[in-house]
Motif scaffolding. Sequence first.
Motif, PDB file in Angstrom:
ATOM      1  N   LEU A   1       0.853  -1.178   0.000  1.00 29.40           N
ATOM      2  CA  LEU A   1       0.000   0.000   0.000  1.00 29.40           C
ATOM      3  C   LEU A   1       0.888   1.226   0.000  1.00 29.40           C
ATOM      4  CD1 LEU A   1      -2.811   1.386   0.421  1.00 29.40           C
ATOM      5  CD2 LEU A   1      -2.293   1.310   2.857  1.00 29.40           C
ATOM      6  N   ARG A   2       0.592   2.147  -0.873  1.00 30.04           N
ATOM      7  CA  ARG A   2       1.318   3.412  -0.910  1.00 30.04           C
ATOM      8  C   ARG A   2       0.302   4.530  -0.811  1.00 30.04           C
ATOM      9  NH1 ARG A   2       6.605   3.373  -4.384  1.00 30.04           N
ATOM     10  NH2 ARG A   2       7.212   1.234  -4.025  1.00 30.04           N
ATOM     11  N   MET A   3       0.606   5.472   0.058  1.00 29.58           N
ATOM     12  CA  MET A   3      -0.270   6.629   0.210  1.00 29.58           C
ATOM     13  C   MET A   3       0.598   7.873   0.105  1.00 29.58           C
ATOM     14  SD  MET A   3      -2.937   5.491   3.133  1.00 29.58           S
ATOM     15  CE  MET A   3      -3.974   6.861   2.751  1.00 29.58           C
ATOM     16  N   GLY A   4       0.066   8.882  -0.480  1.00 28.58           N
ATOM     17  CA  GLY A   4       0.796  10.138  -0.600  1.00 28.58           C
ATOM     18  C   GLY A   4      -0.102  11.297  -0.222  1.00 28.58           C
ATOM     19  N   CYS A   5       0.514  12.408   0.073  1.00 26.27           N
ATOM     20  CA  CYS A   5      -0.260  13.607   0.372  1.00 26.27           C
ATOM     21  C   CYS A   5       0.537  14.818  -0.083  1.00 26.27           C
ATOM     22  CB  CYS A   5      -0.577  13.698   1.862  1.00 26.27           C
ATOM     23  SG  CYS A   5       0.866  13.839   2.915  1.00 26.27           S
ATOM     24  N   ARG A   6      -0.174  15.865  -0.349  1.00 19.64           N
ATOM     25  CA  ARG A   6       0.440  17.119  -0.755  1.00 19.64           C
ATOM     26  C   ARG A   6      -0.275  18.239  -0.044  1.00 19.64           C
ATOM     27  NH1 ARG A   6       1.686  18.084  -7.001  1.00 19.64           N
ATOM     28  NH2 ARG A   6       3.778  17.348  -6.758  1.00 19.64           N
ATOM     29  N   GLY A   7       0.454  19.260   0.243  1.00 14.42           N
ATOM     30  CA  GLY A   7      -0.183  20.403   0.871  1.00 14.42           C
ATOM     31  C   GLY A   7       0.596  21.673   0.592  1.00 14.42           C
ATOM     32  N   PHE A   8      -0.105  22.754   0.561  1.00 12.28           N
ATOM     33  CA  PHE A   8       0.500  24.063   0.414  1.00 12.28           C
ATOM     34  C   PHE A   8       0.328  24.745   1.754  1.00 12.28           C
ATOM     35  CE2 PHE A   8       0.284  28.585  -0.816  1.00 12.28           C
ATOM     36  CZ  PHE A   8       1.536  28.687  -1.386  1.00 12.28           C
ATOM     37  N   TRP A   9       1.423  24.773   2.517  1.00 10.95           N
ATOM     38  CA  TRP A   9       1.293  25.296   3.868  1.00 10.95           C
ATOM     39  C   TRP A   9       2.563  25.952   4.344  1.00 10.95           C
ATOM     40  CZ3 TRP A   9       0.069  19.818   6.055  1.00 10.95           C
ATOM     41  CH2 TRP A   9       1.207  19.028   6.032  1.00 10.95           C
ATOM     42  N   ASP A  10       2.505  26.481   5.551  1.00 10.35           N
ATOM     43  CA  ASP A  10       3.638  27.158   6.169  1.00 10.35           C
ATOM     44  C   ASP A  10       4.528  26.098   6.818  1.00 10.35           C
ATOM     45  OD1 ASP A  10       5.415  28.618   7.710  1.00 10.35           O
ATOM     46  OD2 ASP A  10       3.899  30.030   8.415  1.00 10.35           O
ATOM     47  N   VAL A  11       5.735  25.939   6.328  1.00 11.22           N
ATOM     48  CA  VAL A  11       6.620  24.889   6.835  1.00 11.22           C
ATOM     49  C   VAL A  11       7.072  25.141   8.269  1.00 11.22           C
ATOM     50  CG1 VAL A  11       7.443  24.204   4.560  1.00 11.22           C
ATOM     51  CG2 VAL A  11       8.680  25.969   5.824  1.00 11.22           C
ATOM     52  N   ASP A  12       6.912  26.359   8.761  1.00 16.17           N
ATOM     53  CA  ASP A  12       7.306  26.662  10.132  1.00 16.17           C
ATOM     54  C   ASP A  12       6.256  26.236  11.156  1.00 16.17           C
ATOM     55  OD1 ASP A  12       9.079  27.786  12.072  1.00 16.17           O
ATOM     56  OD2 ASP A  12       7.711  29.506  12.213  1.00 16.17           O
ATOM     57  N   THR A  13       4.972  26.228  10.779  1.00 17.68           N
ATOM     58  CA  THR A  13       3.920  25.933  11.754  1.00 17.68           C
ATOM     59  C   THR A  13       3.101  24.690  11.418  1.00 17.68           C
ATOM     60  OG1 THR A  13       2.401  27.399  10.577  1.00 17.68           O
ATOM     61  CG2 THR A  13       3.642  28.341  12.425  1.00 17.68           C
ATOM     62  N   ASP A  14       2.927  24.373  10.163  1.00 14.94           N
ATOM     63  CA  ASP A  14       2.055  23.272   9.749  1.00 14.94           C
ATOM     64  C   ASP A  14       2.861  21.991   9.564  1.00 14.94           C
ATOM     65  OD1 ASP A  14       0.320  25.390   9.612  1.00 14.94           O
ATOM     66  OD2 ASP A  14       0.324  25.503   7.433  1.00 14.94           O
ATOM     67  N   ASN A  15       2.215  20.857   9.855  1.00 10.66           N
ATOM     68  CA  ASN A  15       2.905  19.582   9.716  1.00 10.66           C
ATOM     69  C   ASN A  15       1.896  18.446   9.757  1.00 10.66           C
ATOM     70  OD1 ASN A  15       5.133  17.826   9.493  1.00 10.66           O
ATOM     71  ND2 ASN A  15       6.341  19.160  10.836  1.00 10.66           N
ATOM     72  N   TYR A  16       2.391  17.219   9.664  1.00  8.53           N
ATOM     73  CA  TYR A  16       1.521  16.058   9.784  1.00  8.53           C
ATOM     74  C   TYR A  16       2.301  14.910  10.407  1.00  8.53           C
ATOM     75  CZ  TYR A  16       3.601  13.364   5.978  1.00  8.53           C
ATOM     76  OH  TYR A  16       4.454  12.628   5.200  1.00  8.53           O
ATOM     77  N   ALA A  17       1.536  13.934  10.892  1.00  5.68           N
ATOM     78  CA  ALA A  17       2.119  12.712  11.442  1.00  5.68           C
ATOM     79  C   ALA A  17       1.255  11.550  10.981  1.00  5.68           C
ATOM     80  CB  ALA A  17       2.156  12.770  12.964  1.00  5.68           C
ATOM     81  N   GLU A  18       1.879  10.386  10.857  1.00  7.48           N
ATOM     82  CA  GLU A  18       1.142   9.203  10.404  1.00  7.48           C
ATOM     83  C   GLU A  18       1.694   7.965  11.076  1.00  7.48           C
ATOM     84  OE1 GLU A  18       1.723   8.714   6.194  1.00  7.48           O
ATOM     85  OE2 GLU A  18       3.839   9.118   6.355  1.00  7.48           O
ATOM     86  N   ASP A  19       0.858   6.936  11.125  1.00  6.04           N
ATOM     87  CA  ASP A  19       1.290   5.654  11.655  1.00  6.04           C
ATOM     88  C   ASP A  19       0.422   4.572  11.028  1.00  6.04           C
ATOM     89  OD1 ASP A  19       3.094   4.203  13.243  1.00  6.04           O
ATOM     90  OD2 ASP A  19       1.569   3.879  14.765  1.00  6.04           O
ATOM     91  N   THR A  20       0.948   3.354  11.008  1.00  7.32           N
ATOM     92  CA  THR A  20       0.234   2.219  10.438  1.00  7.32           C
ATOM     93  C   THR A  20       0.181   1.092  11.449  1.00  7.32           C
ATOM     94  OG1 THR A  20       1.003   2.817   8.223  1.00  7.32           O
ATOM     95  CG2 THR A  20       0.177   0.582   8.513  1.00  7.32           C
ATOM     96  N   TYR A  21      -0.985   0.474  11.548  1.00 12.42           N
ATOM     97  CA  TYR A  21      -1.184  -0.691  12.420  1.00 12.42           C
ATOM     98  C   TYR A  21      -1.447  -1.890  11.515  1.00 12.42           C
ATOM     99  CZ  TYR A  21      -3.254  -3.820  15.848  1.00 12.42           C
ATOM    100  OH  TYR A  21      -3.526  -4.897  16.649  1.00 12.42           O
ATOM    101  N   ARG A  22      -0.823  -3.019  11.837  1.00 13.11           N
ATOM    102  CA  ARG A  22      -1.027  -4.244  11.054  1.00 13.11           C
ATOM    103  C   ARG A  22      -1.316  -5.412  11.981  1.00 13.11           C
ATOM    104  NH1 ARG A  22       3.548  -1.897   9.095  1.00 13.11           N
ATOM    105  NH2 ARG A  22       3.437  -1.083   6.988  1.00 13.11           N
ATOM    106  N   SER A  23      -2.248  -6.243  11.563  1.00  7.77           N
ATOM    107  CA  SER A  23      -2.498  -7.514  12.251  1.00  7.77           C
ATOM    108  C   SER A  23      -2.618  -8.588  11.179  1.00  7.77           C
ATOM    109  CB  SER A  23      -3.769  -7.431  13.110  1.00  7.77           C
ATOM    110  OG  SER A  23      -4.916  -7.375  12.285  1.00  7.77           O
ATOM    111  N   ASP A  24      -2.964  -9.793  11.572  1.00  7.71           N
ATOM    112  CA  ASP A  24      -3.095 -10.884  10.600  1.00  7.71           C
ATOM    113  C   ASP A  24      -4.238 -10.657   9.619  1.00  7.71           C
ATOM    114  OD1 ASP A  24      -0.950 -12.192  11.681  1.00  7.71           O
ATOM    115  OD2 ASP A  24      -2.167 -13.516  12.943  1.00  7.71           O
ATOM    116  N   SER A  25      -5.281  -9.918  10.035  1.00  8.50           N
ATOM    117  CA  SER A  25      -6.439  -9.785   9.162  1.00  8.50           C
ATOM    118  C   SER A  25      -6.679  -8.378   8.628  1.00  8.50           C
ATOM    119  CB  SER A  25      -7.700 -10.253   9.888  1.00  8.50           C
ATOM    120  OG  SER A  25      -8.033  -9.357  10.918  1.00  8.50           O
ATOM    121  N   LEU A  26      -6.038  -7.348   9.210  1.00  7.25           N
ATOM    122  CA  LEU A  26      -6.309  -6.001   8.727  1.00  7.25           C
ATOM    123  C   LEU A  26      -5.089  -5.101   8.836  1.00  7.25           C
ATOM    124  CD1 LEU A  26      -6.637  -3.826  11.306  1.00  7.25           C
ATOM    125  CD2 LEU A  26      -8.766  -5.011  11.562  1.00  7.25           C
TER     126      LEU A  26
END
Length: 118
Positions: free
Chosen positions: A81-106
Amino acid sequence: MTDVAIRPPFHQKFRPALVKALIADVLAERLADKSYNSESSSNMSKEIADAIKGKIKSEMELPRYKLVVQVVIGEQRGQGLRMGCRGFWDVDTDNYAEDTYRSDSLFCHAAAFGVYLY
């Protein structure tokens, strides 16, 4: 004339490392004993997104931030799975975080975006 700071102080900035830990906590808590079900995954993704947003709001001091949370849940079949994102924002104040959870079925990928409102 007074000198008014427009940008937030450091302790009130969106800090990706802390937000990533909060996301991981919510995903582990909500998905630890779950198996994939296509009928309930839509509601489950909304509930998880709301829980992540609520936890960020309650545990971090982020006034004047707009929070956007995106959650994707899918069946685990060994695919990539590949996911991407784009944004036009202020690099000094705006940001994002992500995480992925995996198990045997999902798998579940969650991303939280913090955009500072001037």
